[in-house]
Design a protein around this motif. Structure first.
Motif, short mmCIF file in Angstrom:
data_model
loop_
_atom_site.label_atom_id
_atom_site.label_comp_id
_atom_site.label_asym_id
_atom_site.label_seq_id
_atom_site.Cartn_x
_atom_site.Cartn_y
_atom_site.Cartn_z
N PRO A 1 0.87 -1.28 -0.04
CA PRO A 1 -0.03 0.01 0.00
C PRO A 1 0.78 1.30 -0.23
O PRO A 1 0.53 2.32 -0.51
N GLU A 2 1.94 1.18 0.68
CA GLU A 2 2.70 2.53 0.58
C GLU A 2 3.35 2.71 -0.48
O GLU A 2 3.45 4.00 -1.06
N VAL A 3 3.82 1.78 -1.26
CA VAL A 3 4.70 1.77 -2.59
C VAL A 3 3.19 2.53 -3.56
O VAL A 3 3.56 3.38 -4.45
N ALA A 4 2.20 1.48 -3.47
CA ALA A 4 1.25 2.10 -4.59
C ALA A 4 0.68 3.41 -4.18
O ALA A 4 0.49 4.26 -5.14
N ALA A 5 0.65 3.83 -3.10
CA ALA A 5 0.14 5.36 -2.71
C ALA A 5 1.23 6.59 -3.37
O ALA A 5 0.95 7.32 -3.97
N THR A 6 2.70 5.98 -3.13
CA THR A 6 3.70 6.83 -3.70
C THR A 6 3.57 7.02 -5.15
O THR A 6 3.70 8.30 -5.75
N LEU A 7 3.38 5.86 -5.72
CA LEU A 7 3.24 5.86 -7.35
C LEU A 7 1.88 6.55 -7.71
O LEU A 7 1.95 7.47 -8.43
N ALA A 8 0.61 6.51 -7.06
CA ALA A 8 -0.55 7.02 -7.33
C ALA A 8 -0.50 8.70 -7.25
O ALA A 8 -0.94 9.36 -7.91
N ALA A 9 0.43 9.07 -6.24
CA ALA A 9 0.52 10.59 -5.84
C ALA A 9 1.19 11.16 -7.17
O ALA A 9 1.00 12.29 -7.27
N TRP A 10 1.88 10.36 -7.87
CA TRP A 10 2.44 11.08 -8.86
C TRP A 10 1.82 10.83 -10.37
O TRP A 10 1.67 11.83 -11.10
N ALA B 1 -2.44 4.52 3.56
CA ALA B 1 -0.91 4.85 3.31
C ALA B 1 -0.78 6.22 2.89
O ALA B 1 0.41 6.92 3.03
N MET B 2 -1.59 6.98 2.09
CA MET B 2 -1.76 8.21 1.33
C MET B 2 -1.35 9.22 2.55
O MET B 2 -1.11 10.42 2.17
N GLU B 3 -1.87 9.14 3.87
CA GLU B 3 -1.68 10.08 4.85
C GLU B 3 -0.37 10.47 5.13
O GLU B 3 -0.17 11.30 5.42
N LYS B 4 0.62 9.45 4.74
CA LYS B 4 1.93 9.78 5.11
C LYS B 4 2.44 10.39 3.87
O LYS B 4 3.48 11.13 3.76
N VAL B 5 1.97 9.74 2.68
CA VAL B 5 2.87 10.01 1.51
C VAL B 5 2.54 11.56 1.07
O VAL B 5 3.20 12.39 0.49
N ASP B 6 1.02 11.82 0.93
CA ASP B 6 0.61 13.21 0.51
C ASP B 6 -0.87 13.53 1.09
O ASP B 6 -1.80 12.96 0.29
N PRO B 7 -1.02 13.79 2.19
CA PRO B 7 -2.32 13.89 2.86
C PRO B 7 -3.35 14.55 2.02
O PRO B 7 -4.61 14.38 2.28
N GLU B 8 -2.85 15.59 1.21
CA GLU B 8 -3.90 16.33 0.45
C GLU B 8 -4.60 15.46 -0.54
O GLU B 8 -5.78 15.82 -0.96
N LEU B 9 -4.03 14.15 -0.65
CA LEU B 9 -4.68 13.34 -1.96
C LEU B 9 -5.49 12.24 -1.19
O LEU B 9 -6.27 11.52 -1.85
N VAL B 10 -5.60 12.17 0.19
CA VAL B 10 -6.31 11.24 0.60
C VAL B 10 -7.88 11.24 0.48
O VAL B 10 -8.35 10.07 0.30
N ASP B 11 -8.56 12.40 0.31
CA ASP B 11 -9.70 12.33 -0.20
C ASP B 11 -10.24 12.63 -1.63
O ASP B 11 -11.19 13.11 -1.91
N SER B 12 -9.15 12.37 -2.46
CA SER B 12 -9.39 12.57 -3.92
C SER B 12 -10.20 11.48 -4.27
O SER B 12 -9.76 10.49 -4.38
N PRO B 13 -11.42 11.82 -4.86
CA PRO B 13 -12.37 10.71 -5.41
C PRO B 13 -11.88 10.39 -6.76
O PRO B 13 -12.28 9.21 -7.34
N LEU B 14 -10.82 10.99 -7.40
CA LEU B 14 -10.17 10.38 -8.66
C LEU B 14 -9.23 9.50 -8.62
O LEU B 14 -8.83 8.88 -9.54
N ILE B 15 -8.59 9.57 -7.38
CA ILE B 15 -7.75 8.34 -6.91
C ILE B 15 -8.29 7.29 -5.95
O ILE B 15 -7.74 6.16 -6.36
N PHE B 16 -9.17 7.80 -4.99
CA PHE B 16 -9.84 6.75 -4.38
C PHE B 16 -11.26 7.00 -4.31
O PHE B 16 -11.77 7.57 -3.35
#
Length: 395
Positions: A325-334, A347-362
């Motif tokens: 999950p952490e690797v996947a979140a890192t990739l998804a943030a890019w 895992a995105m909470e640590k990688v990039d908190p701004e994207l945690v609630d993005s409906p287009l990623i999650f």
């Protein structure tokens, strides 16, 4: 505003084959002979992973996280570099999948003849992945090497019709096709019925040049299921598309170059891919993504191990790594597309908190329940339908 790097060219920037007259139908017939089928019995592969810690990986442009730093003049790919360090597997990574049909043409002669195609793993979209699996060109995966995949693959992606047990494929990234509009220039566009009939939008909308994307919604407008339809439904949907083209409602058919026109207001609404919209929204809050009344097309780009690839276990190690999950979140943030890995949102909470609630990623279950896929086609049917589509859009 996040400081994460943004890709310059989207993964689908080059998907313009149909509009340029380079659709799969034309390329598939270029050699004048039908594609040769293979099977696990007729085309045996030998895995040298135990003694050769190498892997040749072909992917789409801007579909891997990148760092601003360079080493020996080469851009650093952080998650891939971490995989190499963790496993000792040296990866030769090339972004040479510029178009599904074009890439098929690169490898069809070798794979059809049960010969190595020079790659251990490559990435193709559902419809083309289905074709290569159907032709027997893809090795069966050993799920004993894929515990992260089996545990973390999103439920909605576990059983596509063309690979119901994921015996041959693992999703790399996933996306949604829906509607985008520029709120500075138009009111909300809530359906494809509106997009293609409202007078205030005439000549100010675009549709996509990828046949499965556009025809999925023509089928929906006809009341048909894009995941299971017959020639009669196809012909009605094609006639509908032809009427929209003749009316002047559609300005043109595009790859993801619609983003510049939408951002500038040259078009005010369009059929759109979710990752493009998310990238636009970072700088333009007027760009909106809509879940249309007809639903959303859900597609994946898939990791595949071709016949005669000599490092299947190494490829499976890479698949399993990217389902952490952490690797996947890192990739998804890019890359900004839907992450196919359950647990990546936390895992995105640590990688990039701004994207945690993005409906287009999650996207949540409510959104995913509104999705559908396009029916897998055999080579002959795909060629016929792509020819029909190109004629209808004036390609």
């Amino acid at each position: 505003m996040s400081s994460r790097p943004q890709p310059v060219i989207g993964r689908r920037a080059v998907l313009r084959g149909a509009a340029l007259g380079l659709g799969a139908g034309g390329l598939l017939s270029a050699c004048g002979i039908p594609a040769a089928k293979q099977s696990a019995d007729s085309c045996l592969s030998t895995d040298l992973s135990a003694t050769e810690k190498t892997l040749i990986f072909s992917n789409w442009p801007s579909y891997m996280d990148e760092s601003k730093e360079k080493v020996n003049g080469q851009t650093v790919l952080p998650t891939l570099a971490a995989f190499e360090k963790q496993t000792g597997i040296k990866v030769t990574y090339t972004a040479d999948v510029n178009d599904n049909a074009e890439f098929y043409a690169k490898v069809r002669d070798q794979l059809g003849a049960c010969q190595p195609c020079g790659r251990d793993i490559f990435v193709l979209t559902d419809w083309m992945a289905a074709r290569t699996v159907g032709l027997g060109w893809i090795q069966k995966l050993d799920h004993a090497n894929l515990p992260n995949v089996d545990k973390n693959l999103l439920q909605q992606l576990k059983a596509p019709r063309w690979d119901p047990n994921r015996d041959h494929s693992v999703p790399w990234q996933t996306g949604l096709t829906g509607i985008a509009y520029n709120a500075k220039f138009t009111k909300e566009v809530g359906s494809f019925a509106d997009l293609l009939s409202r007078g205030d939008l005439k000549g100010k909308v675009t549709m996509l040049s990828e046949m499965p994307d556009t025809m999925s919604f023509m089928l929906r407008l006809e009341g048909a299921d894009p995941n299971k339809f017959d020639d009669a439904a196809w012909n009605k949907a094609l006639e509908r598309l032809s009427r929209y083209v003749a009316s002047g409602q559609i300005r043109r058919f595009t790859g993801n170059d619609y983003v510049q026109d939408l951002n500038a207001g040259n078009i005010v609404a369009c059929q759109a891919w979710s990752g493009d919209v998310l990238a636009l929204q970072a700088d333009n809050p007027d760009i909106k993504f809509v879940v249309p009344e007809e639903g959303l097309a859900l597609w994946s780009d898939n990791l595949l191990v071709p016949n005669k690839a000599a490092h299947k276990a190494n490829a499976e190690a890479l698949m399993n790594y990217y389902y952490d999950p952490e690797v996947a979140a890192t990739l998804a943030a890019w890359v900004n597309y839907i992450c196919p890995v359950d647990g990546a949102r936390a895992a995105m909470e640590k990688v990039d908190p701004e994207l945690v609630d993005s409906p287009l990623i999650f996207p949540d279950k409510t959104v995913l329940d509104k999705t559908f896929a396009f029916m897998p086609l055999d080579t002959a049917k795909a060629k016929l339908y792509e020819t029909d589509f190109n004629l209808a859009i004036g390609g």
